[in-house]
Design a protein around this motif. Structure first.
Motif: not given
Length: 197
Positions: A15-18, A23-24, A29-31, A121-125
């Protein structure tokens, strides 16, 4: 005469961050690549899919646009803790409702924006490494539509979390079917190993 069925191997990475929430949630980070992506919530040792999307631009660019739309009340906002339990509980209904109820949004703005921040913050991409976007954009449209169509047919709670009414462009009868073989180290609930698009 039978049609030859093409198979595409897809590896989902994440998973990547939104964007802007790294930091949360301490995620990568998303590529900066184009393609098909999944917005998910953590759920029972894996991830529950909220939406599939596609972009011909690097993924962080439309996500920044989506952030603005979330903050303006244009998109649905869910209770993140409930979504992580497999329960869809809306804090705010976006889309057409939002356009007609701006006063309500302004009155509830602080509560809604707090929920937006928690949701982003809760999304996992997850990002699909797949075909060349410039050459095979239509394949990506079909892939996005097949993922969402498959989710809508899943048992509860897999079918409950995704938004309904998305604009999707599934395979036309005139198009040869393609089999997508999905690979991911993480468990993506509701995403089959093989998907016909």
């Amino acid at each position: 005469m039978s049609r030859k069925v093409r198979t595409i191997e897809v590896r989902w990475d994440g998973p990547y961050s939104w964007p802007a929430f790294e930091s949360e949630n301490n995620l990568r980070p998303i590529p900066k690549v184009p393609g098909v992506y999944l917005q998910t919530f953590e759920f029972q040792g894996g991830y529950l899919i909220y939406a599939a999307g596609l972009t011909r631009r690097p993924v962080p660019i439309p996500f920044r646009e989506h952030t603005r739309k979330y903050m303006n009340g244009e998109y649905n906002v869910l209770n993140t803790a409930s979504a992580q339990q497999g329960v869809r509980r809306e804090i705010w209904h976006g889309w057409g409702y939002a356009r007609k109820h701006r006063e309500e949004f302004e009155e509830r703005k602080s509560i809604i924006l707090d929920a937006v921040r928690k949701q982003l913050a809760g999304f996992r991409i997850f990002i699909a490494e797949t075909v060349d976007v410039r050459r095979e954009a239509r394949v990506l449209e079909r892939f996005e539509a097949a993922i969402m169509g498959n989710l809508y047919q899943q048992p509860s709670p897999l079918c409950d979390i995704p938004d309904k009414g998305m604009y999707l462009a599934p395979r036309r009868k005139s198009e040869n079917p393609i089999i997508v073989r999905n690979n991911c180290e993480a468990l993506l609930h509701g995403l089959p190993a093989f998907l016909k698009i």
